[in-house]
Design a protein around this motif. Structure first.
Motif, PDB file in Angstrom:
ATOM      1  N   ALA A  58      -3.878 -12.970  -6.457  1.00 24.55           N
ATOM      2  CA  ALA A  58      -4.841 -14.043  -6.195  1.00 24.55           C
ATOM      3  C   ALA A  58      -4.888 -15.066  -7.321  1.00 24.55           C
ATOM      4  N   LEU A  59      -4.572 -14.670  -8.547  1.00 20.90           N
ATOM      5  CA  LEU A  59      -4.622 -15.597  -9.677  1.00 20.90           C
ATOM      6  C   LEU A  59      -3.254 -16.188  -9.997  1.00 20.90           C
ATOM      7  N   SER A  60      -2.278 -15.950  -9.139  1.00 20.45           N
ATOM      8  CA  SER A  60      -0.915 -16.430  -9.383  1.00 20.45           C
ATOM      9  C   SER A  60      -0.618 -17.659  -8.527  1.00 20.45           C
ATOM     10  N   PRO A  61       0.446 -18.385  -8.847  1.00 15.63           N
ATOM     11  CA  PRO A  61       0.845 -19.520  -7.989  1.00 15.63           C
ATOM     12  C   PRO A  61       1.260 -19.069  -6.589  1.00 15.63           C
ATOM     13  N   ARG A  62       1.470 -17.801  -6.366  1.00  6.28           N
ATOM     14  CA  ARG A  62       1.876 -17.281  -5.058  1.00  6.28           C
ATOM     15  C   ARG A  62       0.670 -16.913  -4.179  1.00  6.28           C
ATOM     16  N   LYS A  63      -0.539 -17.303  -4.585  1.00  4.60           N
ATOM     17  CA  LYS A  63      -1.741 -16.864  -3.875  1.00  4.60           C
ATOM     18  C   LYS A  63      -1.768 -17.322  -2.420  1.00  4.60           C
ATOM     19  N   HIS A  64      -1.026 -18.399  -2.102  1.00  2.00           N
ATOM     20  CA  HIS A  64      -0.990 -18.856  -0.709  1.00  2.00           C
ATOM     21  C   HIS A  64       0.116 -18.159   0.078  1.00  2.00           C
ATOM     22  N   GLY A  65       0.972 -17.397  -0.610  1.00  5.16           N
ATOM     23  CA  GLY A  65       1.997 -16.624   0.076  1.00  5.16           C
ATOM     24  C   GLY A  65       1.439 -15.308   0.584  1.00  5.16           C
ATOM     25  N   GLN A  66       2.294 -14.543   1.229  1.00  6.12           N
ATOM     26  CA  GLN A  66       1.844 -13.295   1.833  1.00  6.12           C
ATOM     27  C   GLN A  66       1.794 -12.184   0.788  1.00  6.12           C
ATOM     28  N   PHE A  67       0.792 -11.315   0.942  1.00 10.12           N
ATOM     29  CA  PHE A  67       0.643 -10.142   0.090  1.00 10.12           C
ATOM     30  C   PHE A  67       0.707  -8.899   0.977  1.00 10.12           C
ATOM     31  N   ILE A  68       1.626  -7.990   0.662  1.00  7.31           N
ATOM     32  CA  ILE A  68       1.779  -6.749   1.436  1.00  7.31           C
ATOM     33  C   ILE A  68       1.720  -5.576   0.470  1.00  7.31           C
ATOM     34  N   ALA A  69       0.893  -4.586   0.803  1.00  6.96           N
ATOM     35  CA  ALA A  69       0.790  -3.350   0.032  1.00  6.96           C
ATOM     36  C   ALA A  69       1.486  -2.236   0.807  1.00  6.96           C
ATOM     37  N   ILE A  70       2.400  -1.543   0.151  1.00  4.89           N
ATOM     38  CA  ILE A  70       3.199  -0.504   0.797  1.00  4.89           C
ATOM     39  C   ILE A  70       3.073   0.783  -0.014  1.00  4.89           C
TER      40      ILE A  70
END
Length: 440
Positions: A58-70
């Motif tokens: 959430a605090l990274s420049p990728r916050k608008h990308g997808q986040f997947i937990a595996i």
């Protein structure tokens, strides 16, 4: 990072507590978030590792990308490559169409690999290629594809131990461990335990529409003394049980202990329980059991030798002497000597015909004028005594016995005895002094 900024992150992600170790972990996560560095989060199961992966995303420049937990431990070994990297149509039975993997779907985002220590070795090699070059190949394909994914991994096991055991790739470990974050276990967070309990008790009171559970001072002390091996997950379960089952909303220490497992309620070292022969037998390791079998076999052989010597006593003197002479090496470790009376092999024992016994051969004293003479000239060493009634499992006793055997084998020449034992002469001299064998 200021305390107010850390508190802001806690409120945003629902993190409760003020333990210094917790605040430091949050600070590291916030500092590494703007980069693309790989992060390895370590901590016990239930300590809240996934929350830190969400902070990083959430605090990274990728916050608008997808986040997947595996959860790597929850995916079968036969399908984990397909899940992570995708597969082509017909690549295996049931692959009726091509499918994208998580690394392809989360391109430009963040993938959280929980329980990374459970990942198979073959998949670890594929993951290393992604981390090094950003490349992967679908199962059943030969086409190399590119992906831009940030990897955050987590584990509740010691990966260095797994590396030494051959269960985890060493190169992957150092590639993942670019920035380590350690999440403290609940038992090390002090007053945070009570703060979390109050939060859970309030949440469950609203859900079940009851009055929140209130703990007395002695109950708070008891709660903070508990080790909580299940960490926050276990504390939450305790709060929910009490919210549902307690009729009295004010709970004291005695009542609270009923919800805490007795065998986990103390942080003191666990004592060995002597609850019978069965429990004692379970404490043996495989090596101990092997030694026990060998010692039992040796005791049986000693008894057999005594039986043969006893049988020889009933034969004629000439035959008995010849038998003992031919097989004298079998009786060297019995510490007994045959006794002859009137040219017949007699046995010492009670006159009423009880169990025969043998005379113990006295061990002669061996004196040495000086160390040089003792080192260079062969000296006579008596047969090594052995315990015939009770064998010992002591390593020191076995070491002493092996030293005496080596000295006898090499006619008391310490140089060759030390070489045979695989130790230096200096170590052998020290051992002789330790076991009071300098007179040999």
């Amino acid at each position: 990072m200021t305390p107010s900024e850390i508190q802001s992150i806690k409120q945003r992600f629902g993190i409760i507590g003020n333990a210094p170790a917790l605040n430091y972990a949050i600070q590291v996560a916030a500092q590494v978030a703007p980069t693309d560095m790989t992060v390895l989060i370590t901590g016990e199961s239930g300590s809240g590792k996934e929350s830190f992966s969400k902070i990083i995303h959430a605090l990274s420049p990728r916050k608008h990308g997808q986040f997947i937990a595996i959860n790597c431990g929850a995916i079968p070994e036969g399908t984990i490559d397909s899940e992570l990297f995708g597969h082509e149509k017909g690549s295996f039975t049931g692959a009726q169409e091509a499918r994208k993997g998580y690394f392809e779907v989360t391109n430009g985002g963040t993938i959280f690999l929980d329980e990374i220590g459970e990942m198979p070795l073959g998949t670890q090699a594929r993951l290393l290629r992604v981390l090094e070059n950003g490349e992967f190949i679908r199962v059943g394909s030969s086409k190399v594809q590119k992906t831009d994914v940030r990897v955050v991994a987590a584990t509740n096991v010691n990966l260095l131990d797994a590396v030494r055991e051959g269960k985890f790739r060493e190169d992957l470990y150092y590639r993942l461990n670019t920035v380590p974050i350690t999440v403290p276990p609940l038992r090390e967070r002090g007053d945070d335990i009570y703060l979390l309990f109050r939060k859970f008790a309030t949440d469950f009171a609203e859900r079940y529409r009851v009055k929140p559970i209130a703990l007395s001072p002695d109950a708070v002390t008891e709660l903070q003394r508990f080790s909580f091996p299940g960490n926050i997950r276990q504390l939450k379960n305790v709060a929910e049980q009490m919210s549902v089952l307690e009729t009295e909303r004010d709970v004291d220490g005695n009542r609270l202990r009923q919800y805490l497992p007795a065998e986990q309620s103390s942080r003191l070292p666990m004592l060995l329980s002597a609850s019978g022969a069965g429990a004692e037998a379970n404490t043996y390791s495989e090596r101990d059991l092997l030694y026990k079998v060998l010692f039992d076999m040796r005791r049986d052989m000693t008894d057999l030798k005594k039986m043969v010597l006893d049988m020889a006593a009933g034969q004629r003197p000439a035959e008995a002497q010849e038998l003992l002479r031919q097989n004298s090496h079998l009786f060297n470790n019995l510490n007994v000597a045959p006794v002859y009376e009137n040219n017949r092999l007699a046995r010492s024992g009670p006159a009423d015909g009880g169990t025969p016994e043998y005379f113990i051969t006295p061990r002669p004293e061996i004196t040495v004028d000086d160390a040089a003479t003792y080192e260079d000239e062969p000296q006579r060493v008596e047969d090594i005594p052995h315990e015939t009634e009770e064998e010992t499992l002591s390593l020191e006793a076995k070491e002493k016995e092996m030293i005496m055997k080596a000295l006898k084998k090499h006619h008391n020449k310490r140089k060759y005895a030390a070489h045979d034992l695989g130790i230096s002469e200096r170590t052998l001299y020290r051992k002789l002094k330790q076991y009071d064998l300098e007179q040999l």
